[in-house]
Design a protein around this motif. Structure first.
Motif, PDB file in Angstrom:
ATOM      1  N   GLN A 258      -7.294  -4.711 -12.901  1.00 16.94           N
ATOM      2  CA  GLN A 258      -7.117  -6.336 -12.782  1.00 16.94           C
ATOM      3  C   GLN A 258      -7.384  -6.868 -11.287  1.00 16.94           C
ATOM      4  O   GLN A 258      -6.248  -5.984 -11.105  1.00 16.94           O
ATOM      5  CB  GLN A 258      -7.065  -7.015 -13.634  1.00 16.94           C
ATOM      6  N   ALA A 259      -7.562  -7.491 -10.801  1.00 19.50           N
ATOM      7  CA  ALA A 259      -7.549  -7.429  -9.142  1.00 19.50           C
ATOM      8  C   ALA A 259      -7.205  -8.836  -9.657  1.00 19.50           C
ATOM      9  O   ALA A 259      -8.000 -10.171  -8.965  1.00 19.50           O
ATOM     10  CB  ALA A 259      -8.690  -7.261  -8.321  1.00 19.50           C
ATOM     11  N   ILE A 260      -5.822  -9.512  -8.780  1.00 20.71           N
ATOM     12  CA  ILE A 260      -6.028 -11.056  -8.361  1.00 20.71           C
ATOM     13  C   ILE A 260      -5.420 -11.325  -7.311  1.00 20.71           C
ATOM     14  O   ILE A 260      -4.462 -10.889  -6.691  1.00 20.71           O
ATOM     15  CB  ILE A 260      -4.484 -11.379  -9.511  1.00 20.71           C
ATOM     16  N   PRO A 261      -6.628 -12.227  -6.742  1.00 21.72           N
ATOM     17  CA  PRO A 261      -5.894 -11.989  -5.158  1.00 21.72           C
ATOM     18  C   PRO A 261      -4.807 -12.135  -5.284  1.00 21.72           C
ATOM     19  O   PRO A 261      -3.707 -13.417  -5.728  1.00 21.72           O
ATOM     20  CB  PRO A 261      -6.736 -13.727  -4.931  1.00 21.72           C
ATOM     21  N   TRP A 262      -3.805 -12.547  -3.565  1.00 19.49           N
ATOM     22  CA  TRP A 262      -1.929 -12.843  -3.313  1.00 19.49           C
ATOM     23  C   TRP A 262      -2.354 -14.206  -2.987  1.00 19.49           C
ATOM     24  O   TRP A 262      -3.295 -14.953  -2.835  1.00 19.49           O
ATOM     25  CB  TRP A 262      -2.314 -12.119  -2.247  1.00 19.49           C
ATOM     26  N   ALA A 332     -10.135  -4.921  -4.822  1.00 15.61           N
ATOM     27  CA  ALA A 332     -10.290  -6.188  -3.775  1.00 15.61           C
ATOM     28  C   ALA A 332     -11.357  -7.476  -4.886  1.00 15.61           C
ATOM     29  O   ALA A 332     -11.529  -7.160  -6.082  1.00 15.61           O
ATOM     30  CB  ALA A 332     -11.536  -5.491  -2.641  1.00 15.61           C
ATOM     31  N   PRO A 333     -10.921  -8.787  -3.984  1.00  8.22           N
ATOM     32  CA  PRO A 333     -11.265  -9.343  -4.709  1.00  8.22           C
ATOM     33  C   PRO A 333     -12.885  -9.591  -5.505  1.00  8.22           C
ATOM     34  O   PRO A 333     -13.590  -8.997  -4.982  1.00  8.22           O
ATOM     35  CB  PRO A 333     -11.058 -11.016  -3.863  1.00  8.22           C
ATOM     36  N   GLN A 339     -15.476  -6.364  -3.045  1.00  6.90           N
ATOM     37  CA  GLN A 339     -15.306  -6.299  -4.258  1.00  6.90           C
ATOM     38  C   GLN A 339     -16.314  -4.893  -4.645  1.00  6.90           C
ATOM     39  O   GLN A 339     -15.660  -3.677  -5.179  1.00  6.90           O
ATOM     40  CB  GLN A 339     -16.564  -6.914  -5.075  1.00  6.90           C
ATOM     41  N   TRP A 712      -6.800  -4.365   0.165  1.00  8.57           N
ATOM     42  CA  TRP A 712      -7.145  -5.060  -1.182  1.00  8.57           C
ATOM     43  C   TRP A 712      -6.779  -6.593  -0.953  1.00  8.57           C
ATOM     44  O   TRP A 712      -7.754  -7.861  -1.351  1.00  8.57           O
ATOM     45  CB  TRP A 712      -6.528  -4.781  -2.631  1.00  8.57           C
ATOM     46  N   THR A 714      -4.758  -7.859  -3.175  1.00  7.54           N
ATOM     47  CA  THR A 714      -4.658  -8.512  -4.338  1.00  7.54           C
ATOM     48  C   THR A 714      -3.802  -8.045  -5.350  1.00  7.54           C
ATOM     49  O   THR A 714      -2.808  -7.079  -4.645  1.00  7.54           O
ATOM     50  CB  THR A 714      -5.977  -8.038  -5.058  1.00  7.54           C
ATOM     51  N   TYR A 715      -3.051  -8.725  -6.297  1.00  5.52           N
ATOM     52  CA  TYR A 715      -1.864  -8.020  -7.627  1.00  5.52           C
ATOM     53  C   TYR A 715      -2.982  -6.675  -8.068  1.00  5.52           C
ATOM     54  O   TYR A 715      -3.808  -8.021  -8.757  1.00  5.52           O
ATOM     55  CB  TYR A 715      -0.728  -9.217  -8.442  1.00  5.52           C
ATOM     56  N   ARG A 716      -2.275  -6.033  -7.985  1.00  4.50           N
ATOM     57  CA  ARG A 716      -3.474  -5.388  -9.008  1.00  4.50           C
ATOM     58  C   ARG A 716      -2.569  -4.757 -10.310  1.00  4.50           C
ATOM     59  O   ARG A 716      -1.482  -3.370 -10.120  1.00  4.50           O
ATOM     60  CB  ARG A 716      -4.057  -3.642  -8.558  1.00  4.50           C
TER      61      ARG A 716
END
Length: 733
Positions: A258-262, A332-333, A339, A712, A714-716
């Protein structure tokens, strides 16, 4: 709660040391009116009673493995206290008492030795499909630098499969649960002739993904099949030969990332590393279609021994061929031009194991053993950092931003070891041992190419490839490790021990830099006790580790502008703690088990480069919770001629971190996770029906976290299993 745990647990542990740990799981099937049963283990490469073995260890027997539905490494979490598991793609990362290795590249080494029937695994690839038809699992806490040697700085995980019996026996199990789970398992044991017997077993596991990842396939699915055949020859009473063939295959999507945008701190361009909200509680998030993870394992091994009377000689070895192919998104988002950034990986490691050992007979004042060991692995790998621009998923024409081809990766390890103990009196035995290990690693004919990733992200244009030749193509390291102990068996039911051990993990190199070996020195005192007519077991240990040159993996910028992964030696860490393990069986129908451990694992000196040198002294080691606790209770009722057993258990961990930065964003908050089972057994154990619920609270528990990758943005995260439930029917013949 914290103050209460600190006071009560440490006081209890100290008291028990004066008056490691084998929990109730191991005694369950054999315990009866005479109290807790003795368990035979091979933690010291010779049969011994666990309660008289001066090692802090957890033994999980076949009955507990079945009850918990263990089919992969992660399933062991609630059964092996102080042992933590994480995933990094197809690799399983095992942590014991805060000691682990995140170096999962092709020449990286684990910090916890993992073996199946004595066959050592260099990396925990493909291990998940091999856990079926087992006799037991032994989890050894603390460095095992003499008998197990290399890459056992944290401890060891020894998986022991069920062996052929002298009589006919067979069993078949079918299981159905939520997420369309459908698992089967079985074995047949046949005496073929005088002195020849065979055991054949199989397992299939099929399940939909735990995550909803439309438009991609649902991740965290499982589709595997495996089979094993043992043939044992006993030509004479003194000579035994066991030959084993094993096959395993997996095919699925792989872990769901799961990628959550910074998020950014208001008014700045600085990333906010506080914990972000997890959309949809980690159960629903989009991912690009086209991801897959496939493995195939073929293993042929043997074990032969001859008893000469005063001593016996054992030779064990084997060959393992493994294939890995995967394509996965990098986090990546989704919905952006990045993506489809993905990792396309192919590996073909083939390994050989050999060990020759001579061991003295049991039950004499001087016990000794000595041996030679050799391990070799050859691997061919291809790793591609790819993008599929304009595609809805990971398919179609690709741009390869980084290309790593390593056709000749070679690893060799050789060792000589010996250990002896002498009974100074009827109750006091002194031990000493040493091991010399030598490791060589080679990376021949490597091709490393990269375009400027930063420019590609900004413009979508690939610049010409730049060659990044490896900074090292060969490295050698060696080490002598030691063991010393004093064991006081002051009554037949009470053991007090003190010991000193050293551990060693070989050095190596990545494409960016070489790194040296790491070492660990351990001091431990422990006690193992039975009381109240063999119905109460209290085991405890306390330990202090001096951990030097710890190998830590970091992201490093390439000259081309790309991103690479390097491993560095992290300076020093200090680890100390204590654990207390209690089992009480007040009657043949009741059993209570309790385990609690305190762990202080902190960096003492660790400088990393993160926009400048940053000292991380005082930070916690990865996946090293201060407190771990297991509680379980079960009761059995007579129902007609059969029995009905209910069991409830819970596992608690305080907070821990997945990166050495100890950001709130990579923190696993403290949690408890509970399981319940209800099992009916027919008379003479002809059949059994079990219903279960696991992770009753439906907790969202991290399996992996990486929050610092600027590529990326993101928080992964990946996650452990949510709440699962189902039923299992076993028929015995």
């Amino acid at each position: 709660m914290r103050k209460f745990l600190s006071t009560s647990a440490l006081c209890s542990a100290a008291a028990c040391l004066l008056v490691p740990a084998v929990p109730a799981w191991a005694q369950a099937s054999a315990s009866g009116d005479d109290g807790l049963a003795d368990i035979i283990v091979t933690a010291e490469k010779r049969p011994s009673i666990a309660q008289r073995t001066s090692i802090a260890l957890t033994v999980v027997d076949a009955e507990a493995l079945k009850r918990q539905g263990v089919g992969n490494v992660a399933d062991l979490t609630t059964l092996t206290p102080s042992v933590n598991f994480a995933t990094n793609g197809p690799s399983s990362i095992v942590t014991i008492r805060g000691v682990s290795s995140r170096d999962t590249n092709q020449l990286g080494d684990p910090a916890v030795s993992i073996s199946i029937d004595g066959f050592y695994l260099q990396r925990a690839l493909g291990l998940n499909a091999a856990l079926f038809d087992l006799e037991r699992v032994e989890a050894l806490r603390g460095p095992q630098g003499t008998l197990l040697g290399r890459n056992a700085t944290g401890g060891a995980l020894s998986i022991v499969s069920a062996k052929p019996l002298d009589h006919f026996a067979a069993s078949a199990t079918v299981e159905y649960g939520n997420y369309d789970t459908f698992n089967t398992q079985g074995f047949v044991n046949i005496p073929l002739a005088e002195g020849v017997k065979m055991r054949a077993s199989f397992q299939t596991r099929d399940r939909d993904g735990y995550r909803n990842n439309a438009p991609g396939r649902d991740a965290d699915d499982e589709h595997s099949k495996a089979a094993r055949i043992h043939v044992q020859f006993d030509p004479t009473p003194e000579w035994t030969l066991l030959i084993t063939g094993e096959y395993a295959q997996t095919d699925g999507t792989g872990p769901g990332l799961q990628a959550i945008p910074w998020r950014y701190i208001a008014g700045t361009t600085n990333v906010d590393y506080s914990k972000p909200p997890i959309p949809n509680d980690g159960k629903t998030f989009p991912s690009p279609p086209g991801q897959f993870l496939r493995t195939q394992t073929v293993n042929f091994r043997w074990n032969t021994s001859y008893d000469f009377g005063p001593a016996s000689i054992t030779y064990l070895g084997g060959y393992r061929e493994f294939k890995l192919d995967r394509l996965n998104g990098l986090g990546a988002p989704f919905g952006t031009a990045r993506q489809n950034f993905s990792f396309d990986q192919s590996e073909r490691p083939n390994s050989w194991n050999h060990e020759l050992r001579i061991t003295s007979a049991q039950d004499q004042p001087l016990l000794w053993q000595a041996g030679l060991y050799h391990f070799s692995e050859k691997n061919s790998t291809q790793s591609l950092f790819a993008d599929f621009p304009g595609s809805p998923g990971l398919f179609g024409p690709a741009n390869y931003l980084q290309i790593f081809v390593k056709p000749d990766l070679l690893l060799k390890s050789s060792a000589a070891f010996g250990q002896a103990s002498y009974a100074v009196t009827d109750t006091l035995r002194l031990e000493a041992g040493l091991r010399y290990s030598k490791d060589n690693k080679h990376n021949l004919s490597a091709t490393n190419l990269a375009t400027n990733v930063g420019n590609y992200i900004a413009t979508g244009v690939m610049t010409p490839y730049v060659s990044n030749p490896p900074t090292a193509t060969e490295i050698a390291s060696s080490k002598v490790t030691y063991h010393a102990a004093a064991n006081l068996q002051w009554t037949p039911q009470n053991l007090l021990y003190v010991k000193y051990d050293t551990g060693y993990k070989a050095g190596g190199f990545t494409d960016l830099n070489p790194y040296g070996p790491e070492s660990l020195t351990a001091y431990e005192i422990g006690s193992k006790n039975r009381f109240l007519g063999n119905t109460l077991q209290i085991n405890a240990s306390a330990f202090l580790y001096d951990y030097k040159n710890q190998q830590v993996q970091q992201q490093i910028q390439l000259p081309s502008g790309g991103v690479g992964t390097g491993t560095v030696n992290a300076g020093k860490s200090k680890i100390y703690g204590a654990d207390l393990d209690l089992i009480w069986q007040p009657s043949s129908a009741d059993r209570f088990d309790f385990y609690i451990a305190y762990l202080h694992a902190r960096f003492k000196d660790f400088v990393v480069f993160s926009g400048g040198n940053q000292q991380l002294a005082g930070n916690r080691l990865q996946q090293a919770p201060d407190w771990t606790m297991n509680i379980g209770y079960e009761h059995t009722w007579d129902v007609g001629d059969g029995t009905l057993t209910a069991r409830a258990q819970t596992h608690y961990e305080s907070k821990s971190y997945f990166t050495f930065f100890n950001f709130d964003a990579d923190k696993q908050s403290g949690y408890h996770r509970s399981d319940v089972t209800l099992t009916y057994r027919a008379p003479d154990d002809r059949w059994a029906l079990e219903a279960y619920v696991r992770n009753l609270e439906d907790k969202l528990i991290l399996a992996y976290a990486d929050v610092t990758g600027s590529t990326w943005g993101t928080y992964r995260y990946t996650y452990q299993a949510p709440r699962t439930f189902g039923a299992r029917l076993t028929v015995n013949f």
